[in-house]
Write an enzyme that holds these catalytic residues in place. Structure first.
Site, PDB file in Angstrom:
ATOM      1  N   HIS A 102      -4.899  -0.747   5.609  1.00 29.35           N
ATOM      2  CA  HIS A 102      -4.455  -0.008   6.805  1.00 29.35           C
ATOM      3  C   HIS A 102      -5.432  -0.127   7.970  1.00 29.35           C
ATOM      4  O   HIS A 102      -6.020   0.859   8.383  1.00 29.35           O
ATOM      5  CB  HIS A 102      -4.155   1.460   6.476  1.00 29.35           C
ATOM      6  CG  HIS A 102      -5.124   2.158   5.560  1.00 29.35           C
ATOM      7  ND1 HIS A 102      -6.487   2.141   5.745  1.00 29.35           N
ATOM      8  CD2 HIS A 102      -4.910   2.893   4.438  1.00 29.35           C
ATOM      9  CE1 HIS A 102      -7.065   2.837   4.797  1.00 29.35           C
ATOM     10  NE2 HIS A 102      -6.132   3.297   3.971  1.00 29.35           N
ATOM     11  N   LYS A 111      -9.189  -0.289  -6.180  1.00 26.63           N
ATOM     12  CA  LYS A 111      -9.253   0.328  -4.845  1.00 26.63           C
ATOM     13  C   LYS A 111     -10.588   1.041  -4.669  1.00 26.63           C
ATOM     14  O   LYS A 111     -10.985   1.859  -5.506  1.00 26.63           O
ATOM     15  CB  LYS A 111      -8.103   1.336  -4.704  1.00 26.63           C
ATOM     16  CG  LYS A 111      -8.089   2.130  -3.400  1.00 26.63           C
ATOM     17  CD  LYS A 111      -7.541   1.317  -2.237  1.00 26.63           C
ATOM     18  CE  LYS A 111      -7.697   2.027  -0.907  1.00 26.63           C
ATOM     19  NZ  LYS A 111      -6.655   2.980  -0.609  1.00 26.63           N
ATOM     20  N   LEU A 167      -5.145   9.071   7.786  1.00 29.84           N
ATOM     21  CA  LEU A 167      -6.447   8.415   7.831  1.00 29.84           C
ATOM     22  C   LEU A 167      -6.307   6.968   7.412  1.00 29.84           C
ATOM     23  O   LEU A 167      -5.554   6.701   6.464  1.00 29.84           O
ATOM     24  CB  LEU A 167      -7.436   9.149   6.909  1.00 29.84           C
ATOM     25  CG  LEU A 167      -7.872  10.523   7.448  1.00 29.84           C
ATOM     26  CD1 LEU A 167      -8.662  11.275   6.398  1.00 29.84           C
ATOM     27  CD2 LEU A 167      -8.670  10.384   8.741  1.00 29.84           C
ATOM     28  N   ALA A 171      -4.089  14.706   5.324  1.00 32.27           N
ATOM     29  CA  ALA A 171      -3.878  13.428   6.018  1.00 32.27           C
ATOM     30  C   ALA A 171      -2.828  12.617   5.284  1.00 32.27           C
ATOM     31  O   ALA A 171      -2.886  12.490   4.062  1.00 32.27           O
ATOM     32  CB  ALA A 171      -5.179  12.656   6.060  1.00 32.27           C
ATOM     33  N   HIS A 192       1.588   5.348  -1.652  1.00 29.03           N
ATOM     34  CA  HIS A 192       1.280   6.540  -2.455  1.00 29.03           C
ATOM     35  C   HIS A 192       2.600   7.168  -2.883  1.00 29.03           C
ATOM     36  O   HIS A 192       3.411   7.529  -2.025  1.00 29.03           O
ATOM     37  CB  HIS A 192       0.494   7.568  -1.642  1.00 29.03           C
ATOM     38  CG  HIS A 192      -0.776   7.022  -1.077  1.00 29.03           C
ATOM     39  ND1 HIS A 192      -1.993   7.151  -1.716  1.00 29.03           N
ATOM     40  CD2 HIS A 192      -1.026   6.326   0.060  1.00 29.03           C
ATOM     41  CE1 HIS A 192      -2.941   6.566  -0.995  1.00 29.03           C
ATOM     42  NE2 HIS A 192      -2.381   6.053   0.090  1.00 29.03           N
ATOM     43  N   ASN A 223      -4.992   7.314  -6.158  1.00 29.26           N
ATOM     44  CA  ASN A 223      -5.742   8.550  -5.820  1.00 29.26           C
ATOM     45  C   ASN A 223      -4.983   9.809  -6.220  1.00 29.26           C
ATOM     46  O   ASN A 223      -4.714  10.690  -5.407  1.00 29.26           O
ATOM     47  CB  ASN A 223      -6.117   8.576  -4.329  1.00 29.26           C
ATOM     48  CG  ASN A 223      -4.921   8.567  -3.403  1.00 29.26           C
ATOM     49  OD1 ASN A 223      -3.859   8.055  -3.752  1.00 29.26           O
ATOM     50  ND2 ASN A 223      -5.074   9.136  -2.220  1.00 29.26           N
ATOM     51  N   HIS A 238       0.876  -1.202   0.000  1.00 27.36           N
ATOM     52  CA  HIS A 238       0.000   0.000   0.000  1.00 27.36           C
ATOM     53  C   HIS A 238       0.898   1.232   0.000  1.00 27.36           C
ATOM     54  O   HIS A 238       1.470   1.598   1.013  1.00 27.36           O
ATOM     55  CB  HIS A 238      -0.900   0.009   1.236  1.00 27.36           C
ATOM     56  CG  HIS A 238      -1.903   1.127   1.236  1.00 27.36           C
ATOM     57  ND1 HIS A 238      -3.250   0.919   1.448  1.00 27.36           N
ATOM     58  CD2 HIS A 238      -1.771   2.474   1.046  1.00 27.36           C
ATOM     59  CE1 HIS A 238      -3.890   2.071   1.398  1.00 27.36           C
ATOM     60  NE2 HIS A 238      -3.013   3.039   1.161  1.00 27.36           N
ATOM     61  N   HIS A 287     -10.599   1.078   1.436  1.00 23.41           N
ATOM     62  CA  HIS A 287     -10.402   2.046   2.505  1.00 23.41           C
ATOM     63  C   HIS A 287     -11.666   1.940   3.359  1.00 23.41           C
ATOM     64  O   HIS A 287     -12.715   2.458   2.984  1.00 23.41           O
ATOM     65  CB  HIS A 287     -10.225   3.464   1.943  1.00 23.41           C
ATOM     66  CG  HIS A 287      -9.966   4.483   3.016  1.00 23.41           C
ATOM     67  ND1 HIS A 287      -8.777   5.171   3.135  1.00 23.41           N
ATOM     68  CD2 HIS A 287     -10.727   4.897   4.057  1.00 23.41           C
ATOM     69  CE1 HIS A 287      -8.842   5.972   4.194  1.00 23.41           C
ATOM     70  NE2 HIS A 287     -10.011   5.827   4.772  1.00 23.41           N
ATOM     71  N   ASP A 305       1.365   2.550   3.518  1.00 22.43           N
ATOM     72  CA  ASP A 305       0.504   3.720   3.324  1.00 22.43           C
ATOM     73  C   ASP A 305       1.320   5.008   3.408  1.00 22.43           C
ATOM     74  O   ASP A 305       0.811   6.048   3.833  1.00 22.43           O
ATOM     75  CB  ASP A 305      -0.655   3.745   4.335  1.00 22.43           C
ATOM     76  CG  ASP A 305      -1.736   4.754   3.947  1.00 22.43           C
ATOM     77  OD1 ASP A 305      -1.799   5.141   2.766  1.00 22.43           O
ATOM     78  OD2 ASP A 305      -2.494   5.170   4.846  1.00 22.43           O
ATOM     79  N   ARG A 339       2.422   9.570  -5.582  1.00 28.41           N
ATOM     80  CA  ARG A 339       2.029  10.812  -6.289  1.00 28.41           C
ATOM     81  C   ARG A 339       2.596  10.826  -7.704  1.00 28.41           C
ATOM     82  O   ARG A 339       3.055   9.817  -8.215  1.00 28.41           O
ATOM     83  CB  ARG A 339       2.486  12.069  -5.511  1.00 28.41           C
ATOM     84  CG  ARG A 339       2.321  12.001  -4.006  1.00 28.41           C
ATOM     85  CD  ARG A 339       0.894  11.806  -3.574  1.00 28.41           C
ATOM     86  NE  ARG A 339       0.729  11.980  -2.130  1.00 28.41           N
ATOM     87  CZ  ARG A 339      -0.286  11.479  -1.444  1.00 28.41           C
ATOM     88  NH1 ARG A 339      -1.215  10.744  -2.016  1.00 28.41           N
ATOM     89  NH2 ARG A 339      -0.385  11.689  -0.150  1.00 28.41           N
ATOM     90  N   HIS A 351       2.926  14.549   1.714  1.00 34.59           N
ATOM     91  CA  HIS A 351       2.333  15.853   1.379  1.00 34.59           C
ATOM     92  C   HIS A 351       3.402  16.883   1.711  1.00 34.59           C
ATOM     93  O   HIS A 351       4.065  16.754   2.748  1.00 34.59           O
ATOM     94  CB  HIS A 351       1.093  16.146   2.225  1.00 34.59           C
ATOM     95  CG  HIS A 351      -0.059  15.229   1.978  1.00 34.59           C
ATOM     96  ND1 HIS A 351      -0.981  15.433   0.969  1.00 34.59           N
ATOM     97  CD2 HIS A 351      -0.454  14.102   2.609  1.00 34.59           C
ATOM     98  CE1 HIS A 351      -1.892  14.471   0.997  1.00 34.59           C
ATOM     99  NE2 HIS A 351      -1.594  13.643   1.979  1.00 34.59           N
TER     100      HIS A 351
HETATM  101  C1  NCD Z   1      -3.606   8.979   1.930  1.00 30.12           C
HETATM  102  C2  NCD Z   1      -3.137  10.043   0.924  1.00 30.12           C
HETATM  103  O1  NCD Z   1      -2.664  11.097   1.344  1.00 30.12           O
HETATM  104  O2  NCD Z   1      -3.205   9.770  -0.268  1.00 30.12           O
HETATM  105  N1  NCD Z   1      -3.678   9.587   3.232  1.00 30.12           N
HETATM  106  C3  NCD Z   1      -3.664   8.949   4.419  1.00 30.12           C
HETATM  107  O3  NCD Z   1      -3.832   9.616   5.439  1.00 30.12           O
HETATM  108  N2  NCD Z   1      -3.466   7.664   4.528  1.00 30.12           N
HETATM  109  C4  NCD Z   1      -4.898   8.395   1.495  1.00 30.12           C
HETATM  110  C5  NCD Z   1      -5.324   7.165   2.256  1.00 30.12           C
HETATM  111  O4  NCD Z   1      -4.747   6.094   2.105  1.00 30.12           O
HETATM  112  O5  NCD Z   1      -6.264   7.278   3.050  1.00 30.12           O
HETATM  113 ZN    ZN Z   2      -3.355   5.020   1.480  1.00 28.27          ZN
END
Ligand code: NCD
Ligand code: ZN
Length: 339
Positions: free
Chosen positions: A174, A99, A219, A263, A15, A41, A13, A136, A247, A17, A251
């Site tokens: 998660h 997802k 989150l 988040a 991210h 996402n 899992h 999620h 996860d 970007r 950011h």
């Molecule tokens: C994730 C994100 O920023 O893309 N944020 C997070 O708090 N985990 C999205 C997600 O997995 O919920």
């Molecule tokens: Zn995530």
């Protein structure tokens, strides 16, 4: 010198970007993990096979020379997704899952699904083509307390999904509560879960006690200690339904340190070392390899990695910041380091 050698792990899992941030963060994951399930996402979300293949190319370009890393692509499920989209995904060797984001649950989830029952025909197609559904698992009901959103999702939606689609493979992403752990343990072997490092290491005090700490806000939100304990127990149990998914969700600092902060914890910087600290403090280093390197690939029906990696027991400090990102546990000391 104390060392630990394990099969190269995978992150199920992640991210990463796109654009500049991708180039910054991907090398951290690619150095440690052989493969990662890439979350879709983006803005706009990765909905079709064509979009996923373009995104995959961008990811491949960001892998440092000489590093072997395979992105596993997942598509974003929307009410506009068709059975045909699912069939195409099933035929594409680079797509491994869909997802489900409940609309409004988390970062870039506006395109998600408001009423899960409306997409039951899509779940039927996923079941037919044996494509895993990654969930999620939080309700978005404004009246539901944010700390209850995961276990309420189980009661309101997940139990029914599992009942209606008994052969659908589901990853409850998660997980953060004892209720989620119990649910996964007590359902069929079609249901598994990922666990993040932050949910193994911290409870909600870390965000809120002694000043508000936005870099620990993600989150689903960190919960009480009783839930952290249940997650640790599951992770070190040797139960193959629980496996590694960081996860990591970077950011930029100004978007985290904001009156309405985003988040997501950026854990990819030292991800494996964060998990090792969690396992070592429970005297469970012998359980790390299954969790990190075997159970996820087994669940997805992928071959296990053969290469090994080595970690050395040595104190090192996570940097206070990295290219305008604040890593999880920034400035703090970890006790193992990948060599
Ligand atoms: C994730 C994100 O920023 O893309 N944020 C997070 O708090 N985990 C999205 C997600 O997995 O919920
Ligand atoms: Zn995530």
């Amino acid at each position: 010198m104390k060392t630990l050698t394990i099969t190269r792990p995978d992150d199920f899992h992640l991210h990463v970007r796109n654009g500049a941030i991708l180039k910054t963060v991907l090398p951290h994951t690619a150095r440690q993990f052989a493969r990662a399930m890439i979350m879709p996402n983006l803005k706009p979300p990765v909905i079709t096979v064509t979009q996923a293949l373009v995104y995959r190319e961008e990811i491949l370009q960001a892998i440092p020379d000489g590093v072997n890393f395979t992105p596993l692509m997942a598509l974003y499920l929307t009410t506009a997704t068709t059975i045909d989209d699912i069939q195409q995904a099933a035929q594409c060797e680079h797509i491994y899952a869909f997802k489900l984001y409940p609309a409004g649950a988390t970062t870039n989830s506006d395109a998600g699904v408001a009423d899960v029952t409306k997409i039951y025909p899509l779940f039927a197609a996923l079941e037919k083509y044996d494509l895993p559904l990654l969930i999620h698992g939080e309700v978005t009901d404004e009246n539901c307390d944010i700390f209850d959103r995961e276990h309420v999702f189980i009661e309101r939606h997940l139990i029914d999904i599992v009942k209606n689609f008994p052969c659908l493979r589901i990853v409850f992403e998660h997980v953060t509560t004892k209720e989620a752990v119990q649910f996964v343990e007590s359902t069929s072997n079609k249901i598994a879960a990922t666990i993040t490092p932050q949910h193994l290491l911290f409870n909600r005090n870390v965000i809120l006690a002694g000043g508000i700490k936005p870099h620990y806000y993600c989150l689903p939100i960190l919960k009480r200690e009783i839930h952290r304990k249940a997650l640790v127990k599951a992770a070190i149990s040797g139960n193959s339904k629980f496996f590694l998914g960081t996860d990591s969700a970077p950011h930029y600092t100004h978007l985290k340190e904001n009156s309405c902060g985003c988040a997501g914890c950026y854990s990819a910087f030292g991800a494996l070392e964060l998990y090792i600290d969690a396992f070592e403090s429970e005297n469970a280093l012998d359980k790390l390899e299954g969790f990190a390197s075997f159970y996820g690939s087994d669940f997805y029906g992928l071959s296990r990695n053969v290469e090994t990696i080595m970690l050395e027991k040595i104190d090192w400090q996570i940097p206070a910041s990295y290219d305008d990102l604040i890593p999880l546990k920034a400035g703090e000391v970890l006790h193992w380091k990948m060599i």
